[in-house]
Scaffold this motif. Structure first.
Motif, PDB file in Angstrom:
ATOM      1  N   VAL A   1     -68.897   7.475 -18.551  1.00 15.06           N
ATOM      2  CA  VAL A   1     -68.445   6.483 -19.440  1.00 15.06           C
ATOM      3  C   VAL A   1     -69.186   6.100 -20.570  1.00 15.06           C
ATOM      4  CG1 VAL A   1     -67.026   4.095 -19.408  1.00 15.06           C
ATOM      5  CG2 VAL A   1     -67.253   5.574 -17.370  1.00 15.06           C
TER       6      VAL A   1
ATOM      7  N   PHE B   1     -67.921  11.632 -13.958  1.00 14.41           N
ATOM      8  CA  PHE B   1     -67.337  10.214 -14.117  1.00 14.41           C
ATOM      9  C   PHE B   1     -68.320   9.621 -15.324  1.00 14.41           C
ATOM     10  CE2 PHE B   1     -63.954   8.252 -12.921  1.00 14.41           C
ATOM     11  CZ  PHE B   1     -63.975   6.872 -12.950  1.00 14.41           C
TER      12      PHE B   1
ATOM     13  N   ARG C   1     -68.897  -0.861 -16.286  1.00 13.39           N
ATOM     14  CA  ARG C   1     -67.793  -0.868 -17.530  1.00 13.39           C
ATOM     15  C   ARG C   1     -66.695  -0.520 -16.776  1.00 13.39           C
ATOM     16  NH1 ARG C   1     -70.069   2.584 -22.690  1.00 13.39           N
ATOM     17  NH2 ARG C   1     -72.015   1.472 -22.902  1.00 13.39           N
ATOM     18  N   VAL C   2     -66.340   0.275 -15.716  1.00 13.02           N
ATOM     19  CA  VAL C   2     -65.152   0.525 -14.940  1.00 13.02           C
ATOM     20  C   VAL C   2     -64.509  -0.673 -14.313  1.00 13.02           C
ATOM     21  CG1 VAL C   2     -64.115   1.611 -13.197  1.00 13.02           C
ATOM     22  CG2 VAL C   2     -65.518   2.828 -14.662  1.00 13.02           C
TER      23      VAL C   2
ATOM     24  N   VAL D   1     -64.067   0.336 -21.229  1.00 14.34           N
ATOM     25  CA  VAL D   1     -62.829   0.891 -20.291  1.00 14.34           C
ATOM     26  C   VAL D   1     -61.762  -0.397 -20.363  1.00 14.34           C
ATOM     27  CG1 VAL D   1     -62.121   1.254 -18.141  1.00 14.34           C
ATOM     28  CG2 VAL D   1     -64.368   2.022 -18.830  1.00 14.34           C
TER      29      VAL D   1
ATOM     30  N   GLN E   1     -62.587  11.105 -22.572  1.00 14.90           N
ATOM     31  CA  GLN E   1     -62.938   9.755 -22.768  1.00 14.90           C
ATOM     32  C   GLN E   1     -61.350   8.944 -23.205  1.00 14.90           C
ATOM     33  OE1 GLN E   1     -65.877   7.948 -22.582  1.00 14.90           O
ATOM     34  NE2 GLN E   1     -66.505   9.830 -21.721  1.00 14.90           N
TER      35      GLN E   1
ATOM     36  N   PHE F   1     -60.251   6.612 -20.034  1.00 16.15           N
ATOM     37  CA  PHE F   1     -60.647   5.410 -19.960  1.00 16.15           C
ATOM     38  C   PHE F   1     -60.085   4.335 -20.785  1.00 16.15           C
ATOM     39  CE2 PHE F   1     -63.900   8.335 -18.748  1.00 16.15           C
ATOM     40  CZ  PHE F   1     -64.301   8.136 -17.476  1.00 16.15           C
ATOM     41  N   CYS F   2     -58.960   4.896 -21.685  1.00 17.43           N
ATOM     42  CA  CYS F   2     -58.394   3.753 -22.289  1.00 17.43           C
ATOM     43  C   CYS F   2     -56.775   3.943 -21.965  1.00 17.43           C
ATOM     44  CB  CYS F   2     -58.371   4.070 -24.049  1.00 17.43           C
ATOM     45  SG  CYS F   2     -60.112   4.141 -24.511  1.00 17.43           S
TER      46      CYS F   2
ATOM     47  N   SER G   1     -61.241  -3.346 -15.454  1.00 13.01           N
ATOM     48  CA  SER G   1     -59.971  -3.235 -14.426  1.00 13.01           C
ATOM     49  C   SER G   1     -59.795  -4.763 -13.798  1.00 13.01           C
ATOM     50  CB  SER G   1     -60.324  -2.067 -13.179  1.00 13.01           C
ATOM     51  OG  SER G   1     -60.924  -1.041 -13.972  1.00 13.01           O
TER      52      SER G   1
ATOM     53  N   TRP H   1     -58.599  -0.496 -18.585  1.00 12.93           N
ATOM     54  CA  TRP H   1     -57.609  -0.163 -17.481  1.00 12.93           C
ATOM     55  C   TRP H   1     -56.758  -1.491 -17.287  1.00 12.93           C
ATOM     56  CZ3 TRP H   1     -61.295   3.683 -14.547  1.00 12.93           C
ATOM     57  CH2 TRP H   1     -61.046   4.939 -15.064  1.00 12.93           C
TER      58      TRP H   1
END
Length: 497
Positions: A185, A183, A211-212, A189, A165, A168-169, A216, A191
């Motif tokens: 989550v 993958f 979330r990804v 996240v 985890q 993701f930070c 981003s 990124w």
């Protein structure tokens, strides 16, 4: 001339009567004492290279090869410890070497003096005994502000490794590629620097994907290859430029993949994506699109459904300026009944048709596409001798069609006349097609030469053939010569082989 040559040499000495040649005397005269010393002890340019240059050289090597360079010079013996580019690889089938491989990676990381890790690449089988070690290695890279991470696990039976985890930070992450990883989550996240994301052969879900993508904000490129579980790809980022969906797996309730990206510029749908359909919701900024996917058809009743899929995609892509269509999409359109062959008006100026020959009915599909692309300026066709077996139909389920060569194109001329008003460049790339496969293309080229008003050139490129024995080059050359002497509507049109 000899006297003049010798007189130009500083401190020239006369010939020795004892038998020494004048050439030896000249050589001795040319070499000063300092030059003689340099000849005896050549300069060690490798040792004099700045550390920055050496580290740049390391960026092209695996970590193991970078360590091997320590034998080149004393100055290089410890420089590898400050290498910012780490790459570890264990070939498939090397499970017996996993312990020594793990020990090697641990040793390298423990001796590392690099303040920052710019790149961390890992390519190895996903063995159970290596999971905890891989967690530590990724944590090491993250704590050293890593920018590029690639984790490729060569394990086909199941996906047993879950990304930690903490990954993701990682706010310094710019590029991430993961293959055959879980993958999952479970938290937000962050990124904030991520620009490139590639996820291959992974199980996803809409919540994790949301979330990804929301975490981003500067994402520019996203590729999902062989992934399953995700039903929505929604990207609101204004920096988002390219989306690649390759061999998407539709399974269970996830039989549809909806794509919404208002700022997306390039979309590519590739590979074998059986059992579902793509839906484009908001793609108003697209300027380039590629439809080079395929879905296996088992019965005649599937033809209309998949034809509607292709037509629906074209309707949403009507505004793109560059369009690529693969062989499967062309064949689907060619199998449609004439009354259903209505395509939306397309604004593309550059059209690429891949594998666009050798299949029954494809010329009709090409004609229909040309009818819809009224502003077309550049046409690119790729021929192949490899039959596309993605479509399986009984012979009785599809009406038999006879292609009448140039007569066919003359018959549809009134439908594609607007396209003929703008077309300037036509290029044919041969990937191993036989002469029979070329017949529809050659008839099209003859038709274009006779009717395209502003045609500048036709290029026939056969240098990219996969197998030289698969091409009847002599007949093809003869056809090219015939094209060069064929009547032309545009006086400046050229045929280039």
């Amino acid at each position: 001339m000899e006297i003049e040559r010798q007189s130009t040499i500083p401190n020239a000495l006369p010939s020795n009567s004892a038998g020494n040649s004048s050439e030896d005397s000249v050589k001795r005269a040319r070499l000063s004492p300092s030059n003689q010393g340099e000849t005896q002890k050549p300069v060690d340019y490798i040792s004099q290279l700045p550390d920055a240059i050496i580290l740049h050289i390391f960026s092209f090597l695996t970590t193991k090869d970078a360590i091997k360079t320590s034998v080149l010079s004393k100055q290089w013996r410890s420089i590898w410890t400050s290498n910012q580019y780490m790459s570890f690889s264990l070939p498939p089938g090397s499970s017996r070497k996993s312990k020594s491989f793990t020990a090697f990676v641990n040793s390298v990381l423990s001796r590392s003096t690099a303040i920052k890790v710019k790149r961390f690449f890992f390519d190895a089988p996903c063995l159970a005994l290596m999971q905890s070690s891989l967690d530590r290695w990724l944590q090491f890279a993250i704590k050293h502000h890593v920018e590029e991470v690639s984790v490729i696990l060569n394990y086909r039976r199941q996906k047993i490794y879950a990304l930690p985890q903490i990954m993701f930070c990682c706010m310094t992450l710019v590029s991430l590629r993961v293959s055959r990883c879980c993958f999952w989550v479970s938290s937000a996240v962050n990124w904030c620097s991520l620009k490139t994301l590639r996820i291959e052969h992974a199980e996803l879900n809409d919540d994790g994907m949301m979330r990804v993508l929301s975490g981003s904000p500067v994402l520019e490129f996203l590729e999902l290859k062989g992934c399953v579980g995700v039903k929505h790809v929604m990207v609101e980022s204004k920096s988002f430029r390219e989306l690649v969906i390759d061999s998407h797996e539709f399974r269970g309730q996830a039989s549809m993949l909806r794509i919404s990206a208002p700022h997306l510029l390039k979309l590519r749908l590739l590979g074998n994506s059986r059992g579902g359909e793509f839906t484009l919701d908001e793609v108003s900024s697209l300027i380039e699109a590629e439809l080079n996917f395929n879905m296996k058809i088992f019965a005649h009743d599937k033809v209309k459904a998949y034809a509607d899929l292709v037509k629906g995609l074209l309707k949403r892509l009507h505004h793109v300026t560059k369009l690529v269509m693969g062989s499967w999409c062309l064949q689907v359109l060619s199998l449609m009944e004439a009354r259903d062959m209505f395509l939306p008006s397309l604004e593309c100026r550059h059209l690429i048709l891949l594998g666009a020959a050798g299949h029954e009915g494809v010329p009709e599909a090409i004609a229909k596409i040309l009818e819809s692309t009224r502003l077309l300026e550049k046409l690119f066709l790729q021929t192949t001798c490899t039959p596309n077996d993605m479509i399986e139909l009984n012979a009785e389920s599809v009406r038999h069609r006879v292609f009448a060569g140039e007569e066919f194109w003359n018959f549809v001329k009134w439908r594609i006349y607007q396209c003929l008003m703008h077309l300037r460049h036509v290029e044919i790339v041969d990937c191993g097609a036989n002469l029979l496969t070329w017949e529809p293309i050659l008839s099209l080229l003859k038709f274009l030469l006779r009717n395209a008003l502003w045609l500048d050139k036709i290029v026939i490129n056969s240098t990219n053939s996969k197998s030289s024995r698969a091409v009847e080059r002599s007949p093809l050359l003869e056809e090219a010569r015939i094209l060069q002497s064929h009547p032309k509507c545009s006086p400046g049109a050229r045929v280039i082989l």
